[in-house]
Design an enzyme around this catalytic site. Sequence first.
Site, PDB file in Angstrom:
ATOM      1  N   GLU A 133       0.808  -1.226   0.000  1.00 39.17           N
ATOM      2  CA  GLU A 133       0.000   0.000   0.000  1.00 39.17           C
ATOM      3  C   GLU A 133       0.843   1.278   0.000  1.00 39.17           C
ATOM      4  O   GLU A 133       0.491   2.265   0.641  1.00 39.17           O
ATOM      5  CB  GLU A 133      -0.957   0.007   1.205  1.00 39.17           C
ATOM      6  CG  GLU A 133      -1.860  -1.210   1.296  1.00 39.17           C
ATOM      7  CD  GLU A 133      -2.765  -1.377   0.077  1.00 39.17           C
ATOM      8  OE1 GLU A 133      -3.191  -0.365  -0.483  1.00 39.17           O
ATOM      9  OE2 GLU A 133      -3.014  -2.535  -0.301  1.00 39.17           O
ATOM     10  N   LYS A 185       2.859   1.281  -5.278  1.00 39.60           N
ATOM     11  CA  LYS A 185       3.739   0.607  -6.236  1.00 39.60           C
ATOM     12  C   LYS A 185       3.092   0.419  -7.607  1.00 39.60           C
ATOM     13  O   LYS A 185       3.721   0.679  -8.643  1.00 39.60           O
ATOM     14  CB  LYS A 185       4.156  -0.749  -5.651  1.00 39.60           C
ATOM     15  CG  LYS A 185       5.247  -1.472  -6.405  1.00 39.60           C
ATOM     16  CD  LYS A 185       5.807  -2.629  -5.593  1.00 39.60           C
ATOM     17  CE  LYS A 185       4.798  -3.713  -5.285  1.00 39.60           C
ATOM     18  NZ  LYS A 185       3.988  -3.503  -4.083  1.00 39.60           N
ATOM     19  N   THR A 186       1.832   0.006  -7.638  1.00 35.00           N
ATOM     20  CA  THR A 186       1.170  -0.238  -8.921  1.00 35.00           C
ATOM     21  C   THR A 186       0.935   1.055  -9.687  1.00 35.00           C
ATOM     22  O   THR A 186       1.166   1.125 -10.899  1.00 35.00           O
ATOM     23  CB  THR A 186      -0.156  -0.986  -8.700  1.00 35.00           C
ATOM     24  OG1 THR A 186       0.108  -2.263  -8.111  1.00 35.00           O
ATOM     25  CG2 THR A 186      -0.890  -1.187 -10.016  1.00 35.00           C
ATOM     26  N   LYS A 225       3.775  -8.933 -13.877  1.00 34.71           N
ATOM     27  CA  LYS A 225       3.449  -9.167 -12.472  1.00 34.71           C
ATOM     28  C   LYS A 225       3.702 -10.644 -12.195  1.00 34.71           C
ATOM     29  O   LYS A 225       2.940 -11.511 -12.629  1.00 34.71           O
ATOM     30  CB  LYS A 225       1.982  -8.819 -12.205  1.00 34.71           C
ATOM     31  CG  LYS A 225       1.563  -8.963 -10.746  1.00 34.71           C
ATOM     32  CD  LYS A 225       2.113  -7.849  -9.895  1.00 34.71           C
ATOM     33  CE  LYS A 225       1.589  -7.934  -8.461  1.00 34.71           C
ATOM     34  NZ  LYS A 225       2.074  -6.823  -7.614  1.00 34.71           N
ATOM     35  N   GLY A 254       6.925  -6.179  -8.256  1.00 29.63           N
ATOM     36  CA  GLY A 254       6.892  -7.186  -7.209  1.00 29.63           C
ATOM     37  C   GLY A 254       5.607  -7.141  -6.408  1.00 29.63           C
ATOM     38  O   GLY A 254       4.692  -6.362  -6.668  1.00 29.63           O
ATOM     39  N   ALA A 255       5.577  -7.994  -5.378  1.00 36.83           N
ATOM     40  CA  ALA A 255       4.446  -8.046  -4.446  1.00 36.83           C
ATOM     41  C   ALA A 255       4.963  -7.620  -3.085  1.00 36.83           C
ATOM     42  O   ALA A 255       5.865  -8.243  -2.531  1.00 36.83           O
ATOM     43  CB  ALA A 255       3.880  -9.465  -4.387  1.00 36.83           C
ATOM     44  N   GLY A 256       4.400  -6.542  -2.535  1.00 32.58           N
ATOM     45  CA  GLY A 256       4.878  -6.080  -1.241  1.00 32.58           C
ATOM     46  C   GLY A 256       6.298  -5.542  -1.332  1.00 32.58           C
ATOM     47  O   GLY A 256       6.639  -4.808  -2.255  1.00 32.58           O
ATOM     48  N   GLY A 284       5.270   7.203  -3.621  1.00 35.73           N
ATOM     49  CA  GLY A 284       4.103   6.656  -4.308  1.00 35.73           C
ATOM     50  C   GLY A 284       2.820   7.413  -4.107  1.00 35.73           C
ATOM     51  O   GLY A 284       1.882   7.253  -4.900  1.00 35.73           O
ATOM     52  N   PRO A 341       0.935  12.323  -6.928  1.00 33.96           N
ATOM     53  CA  PRO A 341      -0.073  12.903  -6.043  1.00 33.96           C
ATOM     54  C   PRO A 341      -1.021  11.832  -5.523  1.00 33.96           C
ATOM     55  O   PRO A 341      -1.363  10.876  -6.237  1.00 33.96           O
ATOM     56  CB  PRO A 341      -0.804  13.896  -6.946  1.00 33.96           C
ATOM     57  CG  PRO A 341      -0.621  13.361  -8.331  1.00 33.96           C
ATOM     58  CD  PRO A 341       0.750  12.739  -8.326  1.00 33.96           C
TER      59      PRO A 341
END
Length: 252
Positions: free
Chosen positions: A12, A15-16, A37, A110-112, A170, A200
């Site tokens: 959270e 990243k995405t 991914k 990545g993940a996390g 981010g 933003p």
Amino acid sequence: MPVLVITGTGTEVGKTVTTAAVAAAALAAGRSVAVLKPAQTGVRPDERGDADEVARLAGAVTAAELARYPEPLAPATAARRSGRAPVRPGEVAEAAAKLATGHDLVLVEGAGGLLVRFDPEGGTLADVAALLGAPVLLVAAAGLGTLNTTGLTAGELARRGLALTGVVIGSWPAEADLACRCNLADLPEVAGVPLLGALPAGAAALAPADFRASAPAWLAPVLHGTWDAEAFRARHAPPEGGARERGGGQSP
């Protein structure tokens, strides 16, 4: 930089949406882009994953996903609990290298965080970067607590001999508090690399056309953007504090 590995200081942190912004800026610069991914967790088969979200926001990217697990857990744990095969770093590196043969830029999200486990053997995104010889972009939070996780991640990359390209915030709040403002100077210091952008808060809620038009302004030139770190720091400089605010530090 045909392959860029994108990790975060945790979950959270944006990243995405940062991956989408990097993709959009590269597309605007005339480059072809693929987004990979390796392991999508916490999403049903009929739901959109992170790679799909990047494509929605950024535009004409090739979106690829190697594995999907229903529970919102670390990939290794989610794979074990689902009874499905885990994704291993070698598979990720092979898929990224294959995408790189047909694209100017491949973004591996990545993940996390960096050391979240993909498989029972402890394979991580750091291992993927090592196999590819790819640089890493670190996405960090803006506020209090981010210096520790950023420093730890940067230190682990350095310990492994992996190149850290820079740090992107981010999600920059509309009303930045003192910690956020001070972190603009402190983040590059603890990471040992430049600050390369700030997105933003709420950027993902923009209409895709607006997102694509705005993305270059959020990222530094090395990421095909126009963002100026020094100008951003000056605009958000914290007020002088400490002893000066209390009258110059004179004894009572």
